[in-house]
Design a protein around this motif. Structure first.
Motif, PDB file in Angstrom:
ATOM      1  N   VAL A  18      68.022  41.260  46.643  1.00  0.00           N
ATOM      2  CA  VAL A  18      67.007  40.260  46.358  1.00  0.00           C
ATOM      3  C   VAL A  18      66.532  39.708  47.700  1.00  0.00           C
ATOM      4  N   GLY A  19      65.231  39.510  47.817  1.00  0.00           N
ATOM      5  CA  GLY A  19      64.667  38.961  49.037  1.00  0.00           C
ATOM      6  C   GLY A  19      64.519  37.448  48.930  1.00  0.00           C
ATOM      7  N   VAL A  20      64.947  36.742  49.967  1.00  0.00           N
ATOM      8  CA  VAL A  20      64.813  35.285  50.032  1.00  0.00           C
ATOM      9  C   VAL A  20      64.288  34.919  51.413  1.00  0.00           C
ATOM     10  N   GLU A  21      63.877  33.667  51.561  1.00  0.00           N
ATOM     11  CA  GLU A  21      63.486  33.183  52.872  1.00  0.00           C
ATOM     12  C   GLU A  21      64.381  32.012  53.236  1.00  0.00           C
ATOM     13  N   ILE A  22      64.983  32.086  54.417  1.00  0.00           N
ATOM     14  CA  ILE A  22      65.873  31.035  54.894  1.00  0.00           C
ATOM     15  C   ILE A  22      65.344  30.543  56.234  1.00  0.00           C
ATOM     16  N   GLU A  23      64.955  29.287  56.262  1.00  0.00           N
ATOM     17  CA  GLU A  23      64.440  28.682  57.488  1.00  0.00           C
ATOM     18  C   GLU A  23      63.359  29.543  58.149  1.00  0.00           C
ATOM     19  N   GLY A  24      62.471  30.095  57.316  1.00  0.00           N
ATOM     20  CA  GLY A  24      61.368  30.906  57.815  1.00  0.00           C
ATOM     21  C   GLY A  24      61.712  32.356  58.102  1.00  0.00           C
ATOM     22  N   THR A  25      62.962  32.751  57.875  1.00  0.00           N
ATOM     23  CA  THR A  25      63.394  34.125  58.138  1.00  0.00           C
ATOM     24  C   THR A  25      63.544  34.881  56.820  1.00  0.00           C
ATOM     25  N   PRO A  26      62.890  36.044  56.674  1.00  0.00           N
ATOM     26  CA  PRO A  26      63.074  36.840  55.463  1.00  0.00           C
ATOM     27  C   PRO A  26      64.448  37.511  55.494  1.00  0.00           C
ATOM     28  N   VAL A  27      65.214  37.330  54.407  1.00  0.00           N
ATOM     29  CA  VAL A  27      66.582  37.846  54.340  1.00  0.00           C
ATOM     30  C   VAL A  27      66.758  38.629  53.048  1.00  0.00           C
ATOM     31  N   ALA A  28      67.380  39.802  53.158  1.00  0.00           N
ATOM     32  CA  ALA A  28      67.760  40.588  51.978  1.00  0.00           C
ATOM     33  C   ALA A  28      69.227  40.302  51.694  1.00  0.00           C
ATOM     34  N   ILE A  29      69.517  39.819  50.482  1.00  0.00           N
ATOM     35  CA  ILE A  29      70.884  39.630  50.023  1.00  0.00           C
ATOM     36  C   ILE A  29      71.210  40.864  49.194  1.00  0.00           C
ATOM     37  N   VAL A  30      72.264  41.583  49.573  1.00  0.00           N
ATOM     38  CA  VAL A  30      72.536  42.901  48.990  1.00  0.00           C
ATOM     39  C   VAL A  30      73.940  42.956  48.408  1.00  0.00           C
ATOM     40  N   ARG A  31      74.040  43.468  47.171  1.00  0.00           N
ATOM     41  CA  ARG A  31      75.342  43.769  46.573  1.00  0.00           C
ATOM     42  C   ARG A  31      75.513  45.274  46.550  1.00  0.00           C
ATOM     43  N   SER A  32      76.673  45.703  47.037  1.00  0.00           N
ATOM     44  CA  SER A  32      77.033  47.120  46.996  1.00  0.00           C
ATOM     45  C   SER A  32      78.484  47.176  46.540  1.00  0.00           C
ATOM     46  N   GLY A  33      78.687  47.573  45.285  1.00  0.00           N
ATOM     47  CA  GLY A  33      80.028  47.519  44.717  1.00  0.00           C
ATOM     48  C   GLY A  33      80.468  46.064  44.646  1.00  0.00           C
ATOM     49  N   ASP A  34      81.646  45.768  45.191  1.00  0.00           N
ATOM     50  CA  ASP A  34      82.154  44.398  45.204  1.00  0.00           C
ATOM     51  C   ASP A  34      81.762  43.640  46.462  1.00  0.00           C
ATOM     52  N   ASP A  35      81.024  44.277  47.361  1.00  0.00           N
ATOM     53  CA  ASP A  35      80.691  43.677  48.658  1.00  0.00           C
ATOM     54  C   ASP A  35      79.311  43.032  48.638  1.00  0.00           C
ATOM     55  N   LEU A  36      79.182  41.996  49.459  1.00  0.00           N
ATOM     56  CA  LEU A  36      77.922  41.271  49.580  1.00  0.00           C
ATOM     57  C   LEU A  36      77.515  41.255  51.045  1.00  0.00           C
ATOM     58  N   TYR A  37      76.237  41.505  51.312  1.00  0.00           N
ATOM     59  CA  TYR A  37      75.714  41.578  52.680  1.00  0.00           C
ATOM     60  C   TYR A  37      74.425  40.773  52.773  1.00  0.00           C
ATOM     61  N   ALA A  38      74.071  40.414  53.995  1.00  0.00           N
ATOM     62  CA  ALA A  38      72.783  39.769  54.262  1.00  0.00           C
ATOM     63  C   ALA A  38      72.223  40.377  55.534  1.00  0.00           C
TER      64      ALA A  38
END
Length: 105
Positions: A18-38
């Motif tokens: 899912v794409g979000v914006e944090i403090e003006g920065t575009p960030v992809a929050i990613v789930r892969s299996g049980d892991d979470l990445y940004a």
């Protein structure tokens, strides 16, 4: 290290992003299996949203030209991209995803 609320964990699809914006920065929050990445949500090759791409084998694929980026390091794993995208610290607290845009240094 300062963490900022990005989104509810429930909004991040299993083996998706899912794409979000944090403090003006575009960030992809990613789930892969049980892991979470940004990671930065903009492909370093074509400047399109990575969060719209496919997740597989520990990578996120840019939907436009097929470059893949390692979810842990942000480094491209195949052309045409040659430059990495930034990665960020991520955690889940009380059902929400939090991201730190700061460096580890």
């Amino acid at each position: 290290m300062t963490y900022v609320r990005a989104c509810p964990f429930a909004e991040v699809p299993a083996d998706g992003a899912v794409g979000v914006e944090i403090e003006g920065t575009p960030v992809a929050i990613v789930r892969s299996g049980d892991d979470l990445y940004a990671l930065n949500d903009i492909c370093s090759h074509a400047e399109v949203s990575l969060s719209e791409g496919e997740i597989y084998n520990g990578t996120i694929e840019c939907w436009l030209h097929g470059s893949c980026f390692d979810l842990r390091t942000g480094k491209p794993t195949n052309p045409p991209a040659t430059q990495p995208v930034a990665t960020y610290k991520v955690k889940v607290e009380d059902g929400d995803v939090y991201v730190s845009l700061g460096s580890d240094d």
